[in-house]
Scaffold this motif. Structure first.
Motif, PDB file in Angstrom:
ATOM      1  N   LEU A 157       0.830  -1.208   0.000  1.00  7.74           N
ATOM      2  CA  LEU A 157       0.000   0.000   0.000  1.00  7.74           C
ATOM      3  C   LEU A 157       0.863   1.256   0.000  1.00  7.74           C
ATOM      4  CD1 LEU A 157      -2.908  -1.073   2.376  1.00  7.74           C
ATOM      5  CD2 LEU A 157      -3.059  -0.594  -0.073  1.00  7.74           C
ATOM      6  N   ILE A 158       1.997   1.209   0.690  1.00  8.75           N
ATOM      7  CA  ILE A 158       2.936   2.338   0.637  1.00  8.75           C
ATOM      8  C   ILE A 158       3.485   2.494  -0.778  1.00  8.75           C
ATOM      9  CG2 ILE A 158       5.229   3.119   1.396  1.00  8.75           C
ATOM     10  CD1 ILE A 158       4.533   1.939   4.159  1.00  8.75           C
ATOM     11  N   ARG A 159       3.833   1.372  -1.395  1.00 12.20           N
ATOM     12  CA  ARG A 159       4.356   1.443  -2.756  1.00 12.20           C
ATOM     13  C   ARG A 159       3.273   1.873  -3.750  1.00 12.20           C
ATOM     14  NH1 ARG A 159       9.393  -0.157  -3.763  1.00 12.20           N
ATOM     15  NH2 ARG A 159       8.876  -0.525  -5.954  1.00 12.20           N
ATOM     16  N   TYR A 160       2.028   1.542  -3.474  1.00 18.11           N
ATOM     17  CA  TYR A 160       0.937   2.020  -4.327  1.00 18.11           C
ATOM     18  C   TYR A 160       0.888   3.545  -4.317  1.00 18.11           C
ATOM     19  CZ  TYR A 160      -3.726   3.357  -5.827  1.00 18.11           C
ATOM     20  OH  TYR A 160      -4.777   3.987  -6.468  1.00 18.11           O
ATOM     21  N   ASN A 161       1.035   4.135  -3.137  1.00 18.81           N
ATOM     22  CA  ASN A 161       1.018   5.593  -3.047  1.00 18.81           C
ATOM     23  C   ASN A 161       2.156   6.200  -3.872  1.00 18.81           C
ATOM     24  OD1 ASN A 161      -1.217   5.617  -1.355  1.00 18.81           O
ATOM     25  ND2 ASN A 161       0.025   5.511   0.509  1.00 18.81           N
ATOM     26  N   GLU A 162       3.333   5.553  -3.837  1.00 19.00           N
ATOM     27  CA  GLU A 162       4.463   6.045  -4.627  1.00 19.00           C
ATOM     28  C   GLU A 162       4.236   5.794  -6.126  1.00 19.00           C
ATOM     29  OE1 GLU A 162       7.082   7.870  -3.644  1.00 19.00           O
ATOM     30  OE2 GLU A 162       5.987   7.923  -1.730  1.00 19.00           O
ATOM     31  N   PHE A 163       3.533   4.731  -6.450  1.00 20.93           N
ATOM     32  CA  PHE A 163       3.153   4.469  -7.841  1.00 20.93           C
ATOM     33  C   PHE A 163       2.260   5.594  -8.361  1.00 20.93           C
ATOM     34  CE2 PHE A 163      -0.377   2.688 -10.431  1.00 20.93           C
ATOM     35  CZ  PHE A 163       0.326   2.354 -11.589  1.00 20.93           C
ATOM     36  N   HIS A 171       7.202  -5.248  -8.838  1.00 19.52           N
ATOM     37  CA  HIS A 171       6.961  -6.548  -9.469  1.00 19.52           C
ATOM     38  C   HIS A 171       6.730  -7.586  -8.379  1.00 19.52           C
ATOM     39  CE1 HIS A 171       8.230  -4.677 -13.152  1.00 19.52           C
ATOM     40  NE2 HIS A 171       9.491  -4.558 -12.756  1.00 19.52           N
ATOM     41  N   ILE A 172       5.920  -8.582  -8.686  1.00 17.69           N
ATOM     42  CA  ILE A 172       5.593  -9.640  -7.718  1.00 17.69           C
ATOM     43  C   ILE A 172       5.617 -10.990  -8.434  1.00 17.69           C
ATOM     44  CG2 ILE A 172       3.680 -10.685  -6.421  1.00 17.69           C
ATOM     45  CD1 ILE A 172       2.849  -7.868  -5.599  1.00 17.69           C
ATOM     46  N   THR A 173       6.180 -11.999  -7.769  1.00 22.78           N
ATOM     47  CA  THR A 173       5.949 -13.386  -8.167  1.00 22.78           C
ATOM     48  C   THR A 173       5.304 -14.091  -6.984  1.00 22.78           C
ATOM     49  OG1 THR A 173       8.257 -13.918  -7.577  1.00 22.78           O
ATOM     50  CG2 THR A 173       7.755 -13.585  -9.905  1.00 22.78           C
ATOM     51  N   THR A 174       4.333 -14.945  -7.283  1.00 28.56           N
ATOM     52  CA  THR A 174       3.571 -15.587  -6.211  1.00 28.56           C
ATOM     53  C   THR A 174       2.976 -16.905  -6.699  1.00 28.56           C
ATOM     54  OG1 THR A 174       1.701 -15.328  -4.677  1.00 28.56           O
ATOM     55  CG2 THR A 174       1.501 -14.263  -6.825  1.00 28.56           C
ATOM     56  N   ASN A 175       2.798 -17.820  -5.770  1.00 33.22           N
ATOM     57  CA  ASN A 175       2.105 -19.069  -6.063  1.00 33.22           C
ATOM     58  C   ASN A 175       0.594 -18.936  -5.896  1.00 33.22           C
ATOM     59  OD1 ASN A 175       4.615 -20.470  -6.410  1.00 33.22           O
ATOM     60  ND2 ASN A 175       4.818 -20.561  -4.202  1.00 33.22           N
ATOM     61  N   LEU A 176       0.143 -17.776  -5.412  1.00 32.99           N
ATOM     62  CA  LEU A 176      -1.282 -17.553  -5.181  1.00 32.99           C
ATOM     63  C   LEU A 176      -1.950 -17.003  -6.431  1.00 32.99           C
ATOM     64  CD1 LEU A 176      -1.150 -15.845  -1.650  1.00 32.99           C
ATOM     65  CD2 LEU A 176      -1.378 -18.283  -2.182  1.00 32.99           C
ATOM     66  N   ASN A 177      -3.107 -17.547  -6.779  1.00 29.84           N
ATOM     67  CA  ASN A 177      -3.877 -16.968  -7.881  1.00 29.84           C
ATOM     68  C   ASN A 177      -4.666 -15.765  -7.370  1.00 29.84           C
ATOM     69  OD1 ASN A 177      -6.166 -17.979  -6.550  1.00 29.84           O
ATOM     70  ND2 ASN A 177      -6.262 -19.812  -7.848  1.00 29.84           N
ATOM     71  N   LEU A 178      -5.406 -15.127  -8.243  1.00 30.35           N
ATOM     72  CA  LEU A 178      -6.101 -13.897  -7.859  1.00 30.35           C
ATOM     73  C   LEU A 178      -7.124 -14.133  -6.756  1.00 30.35           C
ATOM     74  CD1 LEU A 178      -6.625 -12.109 -11.293  1.00 30.35           C
ATOM     75  CD2 LEU A 178      -5.004 -11.521  -9.476  1.00 30.35           C
ATOM     76  N   GLU A 179      -7.824 -15.238  -6.816  1.00 28.97           N
ATOM     77  CA  GLU A 179      -8.817 -15.531  -5.778  1.00 28.97           C
ATOM     78  C   GLU A 179      -8.147 -15.715  -4.419  1.00 28.97           C
ATOM     79  OE1 GLU A 179     -12.440 -15.834  -4.070  1.00 28.97           O
ATOM     80  OE2 GLU A 179     -11.997 -15.268  -6.153  1.00 28.97           O
ATOM     81  N   ALA A 180      -7.004 -16.395  -4.402  1.00 21.22           N
ATOM     82  CA  ALA A 180      -6.274 -16.597  -3.150  1.00 21.22           C
ATOM     83  C   ALA A 180      -5.703 -15.278  -2.625  1.00 21.22           C
ATOM     84  CB  ALA A 180      -5.152 -17.612  -3.356  1.00 21.22           C
ATOM     85  N   LEU A 181      -5.239 -14.419  -3.525  1.00 21.94           N
ATOM     86  CA  LEU A 181      -4.747 -13.102  -3.109  1.00 21.94           C
ATOM     87  C   LEU A 181      -5.881 -12.277  -2.497  1.00 21.94           C
ATOM     88  CD1 LEU A 181      -2.454 -12.198  -6.154  1.00 21.94           C
ATOM     89  CD2 LEU A 181      -1.688 -12.644  -3.810  1.00 21.94           C
ATOM     90  N   LYS A 182      -7.065 -12.385  -3.082  1.00 25.97           N
ATOM     91  CA  LYS A 182      -8.229 -11.654  -2.572  1.00 25.97           C
ATOM     92  C   LYS A 182      -8.581 -12.089  -1.158  1.00 25.97           C
ATOM     93  CE  LYS A 182     -12.977 -10.447  -3.849  1.00 25.97           C
ATOM     94  NZ  LYS A 182     -14.054 -10.643  -4.856  1.00 25.97           N
ATOM     95  N   LYS A 183      -8.478 -13.394  -0.895  1.00 25.96           N
ATOM     96  CA  LYS A 183      -8.796 -13.919   0.438  1.00 25.96           C
ATOM     97  C   LYS A 183      -7.715 -13.567   1.453  1.00 25.96           C
ATOM     98  CE  LYS A 183     -11.528 -17.865  -1.197  1.00 25.96           C
ATOM     99  NZ  LYS A 183     -11.578 -19.342  -1.314  1.00 25.96           N
ATOM    100  N   ARG A 184      -6.463 -13.511   0.998  1.00 23.06           N
ATOM    101  CA  ARG A 184      -5.336 -13.333   1.915  1.00 23.06           C
ATOM    102  C   ARG A 184      -5.154 -11.873   2.351  1.00 23.06           C
ATOM    103  NH1 ARG A 184      -0.031 -15.407   3.279  1.00 23.06           N
ATOM    104  NH2 ARG A 184       0.638 -13.897   4.850  1.00 23.06           N
ATOM    105  N   TYR A 185      -5.276 -10.955   1.420  1.00 27.68           N
ATOM    106  CA  TYR A 185      -4.923  -9.565   1.712  1.00 27.68           C
ATOM    107  C   TYR A 185      -6.165  -8.675   1.792  1.00 27.68           C
ATOM    108  CZ  TYR A 185      -0.297 -11.383   0.826  1.00 27.68           C
ATOM    109  OH  TYR A 185       0.850 -12.134   0.888  1.00 27.68           O
ATOM    110  N   SER A 186      -5.955  -7.426   2.175  1.00 25.52           N
ATOM    111  CA  SER A 186      -7.076  -6.518   2.427  1.00 25.52           C
ATOM    112  C   SER A 186      -7.805  -6.158   1.130  1.00 25.52           C
ATOM    113  CB  SER A 186      -6.563  -5.227   3.083  1.00 25.52           C
ATOM    114  OG  SER A 186      -5.799  -4.462   2.159  1.00 25.52           O
ATOM    115  N   PRO A 187      -9.090  -5.806   1.230  1.00 29.05           N
ATOM    116  CA  PRO A 187      -9.820  -5.356   0.042  1.00 29.05           C
ATOM    117  C   PRO A 187      -9.173  -4.137  -0.608  1.00 29.05           C
ATOM    118  CG  PRO A 187     -11.334  -5.804   1.858  1.00 29.05           C
ATOM    119  CD  PRO A 187      -9.944  -5.875   2.428  1.00 29.05           C
ATOM    120  N   GLN A 188      -8.578  -3.256   0.225  1.00 32.07           N
ATOM    121  CA  GLN A 188      -7.924  -2.065  -0.315  1.00 32.07           C
ATOM    122  C   GLN A 188      -6.762  -2.441  -1.229  1.00 32.07           C
ATOM    123  OE1 GLN A 188      -8.629  -2.634   2.844  1.00 32.07           O
ATOM    124  NE2 GLN A 188      -9.744  -0.891   3.719  1.00 32.07           N
TER     125      GLN A 188
END
Length: 209
Positions: A157-163, A171-188
């Motif tokens: 979220l801090i990097r989003y503000n700088e973006f 950049h991000i690499t992850t084993n989580l798909n979009l649905e898993a990311l949605k469940k794991r992290y905040s709606p914001q």
């Protein structure tokens, strides 16, 4: 479809990728499951017009690459690190940060009684320059002053503000798909993912043998 700038980057990329994998007695594999995403990568890092015209990509956004273990996500950024050391081209300048190591660093930082009341300093360290966060989702929540903190929510979220302010890329690499990311992290954070990143799925099973 590939243009001259993409072809040049592709040759450099594959040369270094195969050097890395040679130590494991294997070579960099290109097939129907990864060819499209690799062409996207070639276009992105060579600043080719094909990125938008053919792949509907956006150069001002970072990359979020998701897929199973061992499909070849992280090696992309290993190669970029090598290319930057060789050629010093600014678009190859990416700081690779493993999220597990970042979690440990943050815990040590917050445990320091002198610094624990001034948490923003470490966050500022990771709000500069282009960063690749490797293995997003493997980190666990941390406890600080009785509060449970989702570490990467804070950093991203801090990097989003700088973006938004300065065009800072992440950049991000992850084993989580979009649905898993949605469940794991905040709606914001989830809502901002689509604004910050070109979202790419690297398909297939592990190529490690």
């Amino acid at each position: 479809m590939i243009d001259e700038s993409m072809l040049k980057f592709k040759k450099m990329f594959l040369l270094e990728a195969n050097k890395i994998l040679k130590r494991e007695k294997r070579s960099f594999e290109i097939d129907a499951q990864n060819e499209h995403i690799l062409n996207f990568i070639y276009a992105y890092f060579s600043n080719s017009n094909i990125l938008e015209n053919k792949f509907n990509g956006r150069l001002h956004k970072g990359l979020l690459i998701h897929g199973s273990f061992g499909v070849g996500k992280s090696i992309i950024f290993e190669v970029l690190e090598i290319l930057y050391k060789k050629y010093h081209f600014k678009d190859f300048a990416v700081k690779n940060v493993n999220t597990l190591e970042l979690m440990d660093e943050t815990i040590r930082y917050l445990s320091n009684p002198i610094l624990s009341q001034n948490d923003e300093t470490l966050y500022k360290k990771y709000s500069k320059a282009t960063v690749h966060f490797e293995d997003l989702g493997l980190e666990r929540k941390i406890q600080h002053f009785g509060n449970s903190i989702e570490l990467m929510d804070e950093y991203l979220l801090i990097r989003y503000n700088e973006f938004r302010r300065n065009g800072l890329k992440t950049h991000i690499t992850t084993n989580l798909n979009l649905e898993a990311l949605k469940k794991r992290y905040s709606p914001q954070l989830y809502d901002r993912i689509f604004e910050m990143f070109n979202i790419l799925e690297m398909k297939g099973t592990s190529r490690r043998k």
